[in-house]
Design a protein around this motif. Sequence first.
Motif, PDB file in Angstrom:
ATOM      1  N   GLU A   5      36.045  35.641   1.844  1.00  0.00           N
ATOM      2  CA  GLU A   5      37.065  36.744   2.786  1.00  0.00           C
ATOM      3  C   GLU A   5      35.352  36.269   3.760  1.00  0.00           C
ATOM      4  OE1 GLU A   5      39.277  40.013   4.458  1.00  0.00           O
ATOM      5  OE2 GLU A   5      38.882  40.185   2.371  1.00  0.00           O
ATOM      6  N   GLU A   6      34.297  36.831   2.567  1.00  0.00           N
ATOM      7  CA  GLU A   6      32.827  36.313   3.574  1.00  0.00           C
ATOM      8  C   GLU A   6      32.509  35.670   4.018  1.00  0.00           C
ATOM      9  OE1 GLU A   6      30.243  39.041   1.023  1.00  0.00           O
ATOM     10  OE2 GLU A   6      31.789  40.965   1.926  1.00  0.00           O
ATOM     11  N   THR A   7      32.408  34.734   3.379  1.00  0.00           N
ATOM     12  CA  THR A   7      32.185  33.293   3.169  1.00  0.00           C
ATOM     13  C   THR A   7      33.004  32.566   4.284  1.00  0.00           C
ATOM     14  OG1 THR A   7      31.925  32.802   1.193  1.00  0.00           O
ATOM     15  CG2 THR A   7      31.343  30.482   1.869  1.00  0.00           C
ATOM     16  N   LEU A   8      34.394  32.802   4.510  1.00  0.00           N
ATOM     17  CA  LEU A   8      34.548  31.982   5.305  1.00  0.00           C
ATOM     18  C   LEU A   8      35.310  32.648   6.919  1.00  0.00           C
ATOM     19  CD1 LEU A   8      38.363  31.655   3.014  1.00  0.00           C
ATOM     20  CD2 LEU A   8      36.802  30.213   3.965  1.00  0.00           C
ATOM     21  N   ILE A   9      35.275  33.818   6.700  1.00  0.00           N
ATOM     22  CA  ILE A   9      35.006  34.578   7.805  1.00  0.00           C
ATOM     23  C   ILE A   9      34.061  34.292   8.824  1.00  0.00           C
ATOM     24  CG2 ILE A   9      34.158  37.068   8.815  1.00  0.00           C
ATOM     25  CD1 ILE A   9      36.829  37.974   7.410  1.00  0.00           C
ATOM     26  N   ALA A  10      32.360  33.719   8.303  1.00  0.00           N
ATOM     27  CA  ALA A  10      31.603  33.678   8.623  1.00  0.00           C
ATOM     28  C   ALA A  10      31.089  31.680   9.014  1.00  0.00           C
ATOM     29  CB  ALA A  10      29.993  34.009   7.294  1.00  0.00           C
ATOM     30  N   ALA A  11      31.782  31.324   8.324  1.00  0.00           N
ATOM     31  CA  ALA A  11      32.782  30.047   8.247  1.00  0.00           C
ATOM     32  C   ALA A  11      32.824  29.904   9.805  1.00  0.00           C
ATOM     33  CB  ALA A  11      32.776  29.146   7.692  1.00  0.00           C
ATOM     34  N   PHE A  12      33.677  30.377  10.187  1.00  0.00           N
ATOM     35  CA  PHE A  12      34.328  30.132  11.500  1.00  0.00           C
ATOM     36  C   PHE A  12      34.237  31.710  12.149  1.00  0.00           C
ATOM     37  CE2 PHE A  12      36.763  27.944   7.588  1.00  0.00           C
ATOM     38  CZ  PHE A  12      36.373  26.052   8.506  1.00  0.00           C
ATOM     39  N   PRO A  13      33.183  31.468  12.879  1.00  0.00           N
ATOM     40  CA  PRO A  13      33.389  32.822  13.698  1.00  0.00           C
ATOM     41  C   PRO A  13      34.594  33.277  15.152  1.00  0.00           C
ATOM     42  CG  PRO A  13      31.419  31.550  13.753  1.00  0.00           C
ATOM     43  CD  PRO A  13      32.509  31.215  12.955  1.00  0.00           C
ATOM     44  N   GLU A  14      34.450  31.740  15.171  1.00  0.00           N
ATOM     45  CA  GLU A  14      35.718  31.697  16.493  1.00  0.00           C
ATOM     46  C   GLU A  14      37.058  31.798  16.193  1.00  0.00           C
ATOM     47  OE1 GLU A  14      34.474  28.285  15.212  1.00  0.00           O
ATOM     48  OE2 GLU A  14      33.777  29.335  15.805  1.00  0.00           O
ATOM     49  N   TYR A  15      37.233  32.761  15.327  1.00  0.00           N
ATOM     50  CA  TYR A  15      38.619  32.500  14.956  1.00  0.00           C
ATOM     51  C   TYR A  15      39.092  33.992  14.260  1.00  0.00           C
ATOM     52  CZ  TYR A  15      38.983  27.511  15.615  1.00  0.00           C
ATOM     53  OH  TYR A  15      39.019  26.467  16.392  1.00  0.00           O
ATOM     54  N   ASP A  16      40.299  34.197  14.334  1.00  0.00           N
ATOM     55  CA  ASP A  16      40.138  35.409  12.966  1.00  0.00           C
ATOM     56  C   ASP A  16      40.755  35.107  11.808  1.00  0.00           C
ATOM     57  OD1 ASP A  16      39.894  38.044  15.373  1.00  0.00           O
ATOM     58  OD2 ASP A  16      41.836  37.651  16.281  1.00  0.00           O
ATOM     59  N   VAL A  17      40.257  35.300  10.843  1.00  0.00           N
ATOM     60  CA  VAL A  17      40.759  34.574   9.420  1.00  0.00           C
ATOM     61  C   VAL A  17      41.560  35.507   8.522  1.00  0.00           C
ATOM     62  CG1 VAL A  17      39.557  33.903   7.248  1.00  0.00           C
ATOM     63  CG2 VAL A  17      37.873  33.266   9.919  1.00  0.00           C
ATOM     64  N   LEU A  18      42.718  35.146   8.582  1.00  0.00           N
ATOM     65  CA  LEU A  18      43.726  35.838   7.362  1.00  0.00           C
ATOM     66  C   LEU A  18      43.764  35.160   6.197  1.00  0.00           C
ATOM     67  CD1 LEU A  18      46.020  36.215  10.437  1.00  0.00           C
ATOM     68  CD2 LEU A  18      44.385  38.177   9.655  1.00  0.00           C
ATOM     69  N   LEU A  19      43.241  36.143   5.370  1.00  0.00           N
ATOM     70  CA  LEU A  19      43.725  35.463   4.230  1.00  0.00           C
ATOM     71  C   LEU A  19      45.253  36.495   3.629  1.00  0.00           C
ATOM     72  CD1 LEU A  19      39.978  35.340   2.666  1.00  0.00           C
ATOM     73  CD2 LEU A  19      41.585  33.515   3.593  1.00  0.00           C
ATOM     74  N   GLU A  20      46.306  35.613   2.786  1.00  0.00           N
ATOM     75  CA  GLU A  20      47.158  36.340   1.974  1.00  0.00           C
ATOM     76  C   GLU A  20      47.279  36.449   0.566  1.00  0.00           C
ATOM     77  OE1 GLU A  20      50.541  36.819   4.188  1.00  0.00           O
ATOM     78  OE2 GLU A  20      49.562  35.839   6.473  1.00  0.00           O
ATOM     79  N   GLN A  21      47.461  36.442  -0.392  1.00  0.00           N
ATOM     80  CA  GLN A  21      47.594  36.681  -2.098  1.00  0.00           C
ATOM     81  C   GLN A  21      48.723  35.966  -1.893  1.00  0.00           C
ATOM     82  OE1 GLN A  21      45.099  36.115  -4.308  1.00  0.00           O
ATOM     83  NE2 GLN A  21      46.060  35.432  -5.087  1.00  0.00           N
ATOM     84  N   ARG A  22      49.592  34.224  -2.760  1.00  0.00           N
ATOM     85  CA  ARG A  22      50.471  33.616  -2.786  1.00  0.00           C
ATOM     86  C   ARG A  22      51.114  34.171  -4.623  1.00  0.00           C
ATOM     87  NH1 ARG A  22      50.758  28.656   0.294  1.00  0.00           N
ATOM     88  NH2 ARG A  22      52.536  28.274  -1.869  1.00  0.00           N
ATOM     89  N   PRO A  23      51.699  34.264  -4.439  1.00  0.00           N
ATOM     90  CA  PRO A  23      51.994  34.044  -6.103  1.00  0.00           C
ATOM     91  C   PRO A  23      51.944  34.019  -7.348  1.00  0.00           C
ATOM     92  CG  PRO A  23      54.362  34.093  -4.208  1.00  0.00           C
ATOM     93  CD  PRO A  23      53.258  34.404  -3.749  1.00  0.00           C
ATOM     94  N   ASP A  24      51.306  32.373  -6.780  1.00  0.00           N
ATOM     95  CA  ASP A  24      50.880  31.318  -7.761  1.00  0.00           C
ATOM     96  C   ASP A  24      49.525  31.332  -8.142  1.00  0.00           C
ATOM     97  OD1 ASP A  24      49.794  30.598  -5.269  1.00  0.00           O
ATOM     98  OD2 ASP A  24      50.822  28.413  -5.403  1.00  0.00           O
TER      99      ASP A  24
END
Length: 92
Positions: A5-24
Amino acid sequence: MKQIEETLIAAFPEYDVLLEQRPDGSLLFTLQQDEHPVMRRALSPTQMQNSLQLDWLIGAIQRDLAIEAGKAPMVARLQSQSRLRLPTYAVH
């Protein structure tokens, strides 16, 4: 997951990054701007298992965003996408 999550947020600072766990076991990755989704991707556990795979994933997403915005992707990013050999097939 926190590291990813921290890596993805740092890679896309101009966006809000949302992560949701999927059942698979995969994650639903969403980039938002002004509360409107810009891009959604399902991230497989394989794509998140090591930093090299995660870097390639980030590069692919940045490339796709650049193309959608009408910009040419950086050449260095395109070169990093072609490190794997293409499959070959034997004729029987």
